[in-house]
Design a protein around this motif. Structure first.
Motif, PDB file in Angstrom:
ATOM      1  N   THR A   1       0.828  -1.198   0.000  1.00 57.78           N
ATOM      2  CA  THR A   1       0.000   0.000   0.000  1.00 57.78           C
ATOM      3  C   THR A   1       0.867   1.254   0.000  1.00 57.78           C
ATOM      4  OG1 THR A   1      -1.724  -1.144   1.255  1.00 57.78           O
ATOM      5  CG2 THR A   1      -1.811   1.248   1.226  1.00 57.78           C
ATOM      6  N   THR A   2       0.523   2.209  -0.844  1.00 54.81           N
ATOM      7  CA  THR A   2       1.230   3.484  -0.852  1.00 54.81           C
ATOM      8  C   THR A   2       0.619   4.437   0.170  1.00 54.81           C
ATOM      9  OG1 THR A   2      -0.211   4.346  -2.583  1.00 54.81           O
ATOM     10  CG2 THR A   2       1.828   3.292  -3.289  1.00 54.81           C
ATOM     11  N   THR A   3       1.450   5.368   0.644  1.00 50.92           N
ATOM     12  CA  THR A   3       0.983   6.452   1.509  1.00 50.92           C
ATOM     13  C   THR A   3       1.709   7.715   1.080  1.00 50.92           C
ATOM     14  OG1 THR A   3       0.607   4.933   3.358  1.00 50.92           O
ATOM     15  CG2 THR A   3       0.761   7.276   3.867  1.00 50.92           C
ATOM     16  N   GLY A   4       0.950   8.795   0.875  1.00 48.34           N
ATOM     17  CA  GLY A   4       1.548  10.023   0.371  1.00 48.34           C
ATOM     18  C   GLY A   4       1.597  11.159   1.354  1.00 48.34           C
ATOM     19  N   ARG A   5       0.934  11.006   2.503  1.00 47.47           N
ATOM     20  CA  ARG A   5       0.960  12.023   3.563  1.00 47.47           C
ATOM     21  C   ARG A   5       0.406  11.392   4.829  1.00 47.47           C
ATOM     22  NH1 ARG A   5      -2.696  13.693  -0.264  1.00 47.47           N
ATOM     23  NH2 ARG A   5      -1.171  15.205  -1.005  1.00 47.47           N
ATOM     24  N   TYR A   6       0.704  12.015   5.963  1.00 49.40           N
ATOM     25  CA  TYR A   6       0.295  11.440   7.240  1.00 49.40           C
ATOM     26  C   TYR A   6      -1.225  11.306   7.346  1.00 49.40           C
ATOM     27  CZ  TYR A   6       4.982  11.677   9.272  1.00 49.40           C
ATOM     28  OH  TYR A   6       6.302  11.474   9.550  1.00 49.40           O
TER      29      TYR A   6
ATOM     30  N   HIS B   1      20.720   6.436   6.836  1.00 51.84           N
ATOM     31  CA  HIS B   1      20.048   7.127   5.746  1.00 51.84           C
ATOM     32  C   HIS B   1      18.583   7.306   6.101  1.00 51.84           C
ATOM     33  CE1 HIS B   1      23.330   6.881   2.733  1.00 51.84           C
ATOM     34  NE2 HIS B   1      23.650   5.781   3.392  1.00 51.84           N
ATOM     35  N   LEU B   2      18.019   8.426   5.730  1.00 52.29           N
ATOM     36  CA  LEU B   2      16.625   8.717   6.025  1.00 52.29           C
ATOM     37  C   LEU B   2      15.721   7.900   5.107  1.00 52.29           C
ATOM     38  CD1 LEU B   2      16.875  12.608   6.378  1.00 52.29           C
ATOM     39  CD2 LEU B   2      17.083  10.867   8.171  1.00 52.29           C
ATOM     40  N   THR B   3      14.796   7.130   5.711  1.00 49.76           N
ATOM     41  CA  THR B   3      13.936   6.239   4.934  1.00 49.76           C
ATOM     42  C   THR B   3      12.452   6.440   5.196  1.00 49.76           C
ATOM     43  OG1 THR B   3      14.101   4.543   6.676  1.00 49.76           O
ATOM     44  CG2 THR B   3      15.693   4.419   4.841  1.00 49.76           C
ATOM     45  N   PHE B   4      12.101   7.188   6.241  1.00 43.42           N
ATOM     46  CA  PHE B   4      10.699   7.314   6.626  1.00 43.42           C
ATOM     47  C   PHE B   4      10.381   8.744   7.006  1.00 43.42           C
ATOM     48  CE2 PHE B   4       7.252   7.318   9.709  1.00 43.42           C
ATOM     49  CZ  PHE B   4       6.316   6.501   9.100  1.00 43.42           C
ATOM     50  N   PRO B   5       9.204   9.274   6.568  1.00 38.54           N
ATOM     51  CA  PRO B   5       8.246   8.658   5.639  1.00 38.54           C
ATOM     52  C   PRO B   5       8.725   8.784   4.193  1.00 38.54           C
ATOM     53  CG  PRO B   5       7.481  10.835   6.258  1.00 38.54           C
ATOM     54  CD  PRO B   5       8.724  10.586   7.061  1.00 38.54           C
ATOM     55  N   SER B   6       8.213   7.952   3.335  1.00 32.66           N
ATOM     56  CA  SER B   6       8.728   7.875   1.969  1.00 32.66           C
ATOM     57  C   SER B   6       8.540   9.173   1.199  1.00 32.66           C
ATOM     58  CB  SER B   6       8.064   6.723   1.216  1.00 32.66           C
ATOM     59  OG  SER B   6       6.649   6.898   1.154  1.00 32.66           O
TER      60      SER B   6
END
Length: 273
Positions: A19-24, A202-207
């Motif tokens: 599942t994709t997520t584009g904002r909180y 490395h920064l991985t979250f949030p995408s």
């Protein structure tokens, strides 16, 4: 330094059950996608399969092992088949009836010699780790696939448990969503006890706007790291973390296998601990 005999391409990826997520805000407005199937999930898995196809060993977190939300699809098997990995395994952990069944996954072009599945300690059950051996004896590579708890106390317990499993092995890679940063007390303690290092963070979250380094690939100090990077894709709420390791004569792995043909007997057997 002696020239490496081969390179091993590793990837760790929390795929959020496809599942994709584009904002909180979408954790609320699109929360239904965590319990119900949708057409976008398959398209997303197809994109992930193209991404992981370039790697030798892939550690997956938050794969759905076959429940309502995935259309009763084993996502680890789906990715192995479509990315043509000859070996795969899944470890089912947190199950919510028939609605959701989250777990860890392994995709590999190198044949595992042994796979152990461990339930991790914690007040709330549902976390696990896969410990995978490639090769034999002191020349073997030990891989740990894990997804840790949100709470610090539970994470510390889980990391202590894992350290007890791998501290005696000379060549170890531990990778997954650890839900904590590289400077946390529990992760530093784990590295000391397990004899591992954090090569870099490395920064991985949030995408969609990475601000936290919570996905990690930890290695034994003798591992020769050629590359470590985050891939700029947003198929999940995490970004995948990629590492290329130069293998020298002290690590002797089976050659990478052929491509998966979709038959069940081509995949790595499950060996629960």
């Amino acid at each position: 330094m002696v020239a490496p005999s081969r390179q091993l391409r590793l990837l760790s990826y929390n795929i959020q059950a496809g599942t994709t997520t584009g904002r909180y805000s979408e954790y609320v407005t699109r929360s239904w996608r965590q319990v119900l199937p949708n057409n976008q999930r398959i398209a997303n898995l197809d994109a992930i399969s193209e991404l992981v196809a370039d790697y030798d060993i892939v550690a997956l977190q938050e794969v759905d092992c076959g429940s309502l939300r995935s259309g009763f699809l084993n996502q680890a098997k789906y990715l192995a088949t479509h990315a043509r990995f000859p070996f795969w395994n899944h470890q089912g952990n947190r199950k919510v009836g028939m609605i959701a069944h989250a777990g860890n996954g392994l995709l590999s072009r190198v044949e595992p010699s042994a796979i152990e599945e461990h339930k991790l300690p914690g007040a709330i059950p549902g976390r696990g780790a896969m410990v995978v051996r490639f090769g034999e004896g002191d020349a073997a590579l030990w891989l740990v696939v894990l997804h840790l708890a949100l709470g610090r106390r539970a994470r510390a317990q889980q990391l202590d448990y894992i350290a007890g499993l791998v501290r005696e092995y000379p060549h170890v890679v531990a990778m997954g969503d650890l839900n904590t940063g590289p400077d946390s007390r529990e992760l530093r303690s784990f590295c000391d006890k397990a004899g591992l290092i954090i090569p870099d963070s490395h920064l991985t979250f949030p995408s969609w706007r990475p601000q936290r380094a919570i996905d990690h690939i930890l290695v034994s100090p003798n591992m020769d790291i050629a590359e470590l990077e985050v891939l700029p894709v947003s198929y999940s709420d995490h970004r995948p973390l990629s590492m290329v390791v130069n293998l020298h004569q002290d690590v002797d792995l089976p050659d990478a296998g052929g491509h998966a043909n979709g038959d069940d007997d081509q995949y790595a057997p499950k060996q629960a601990s």
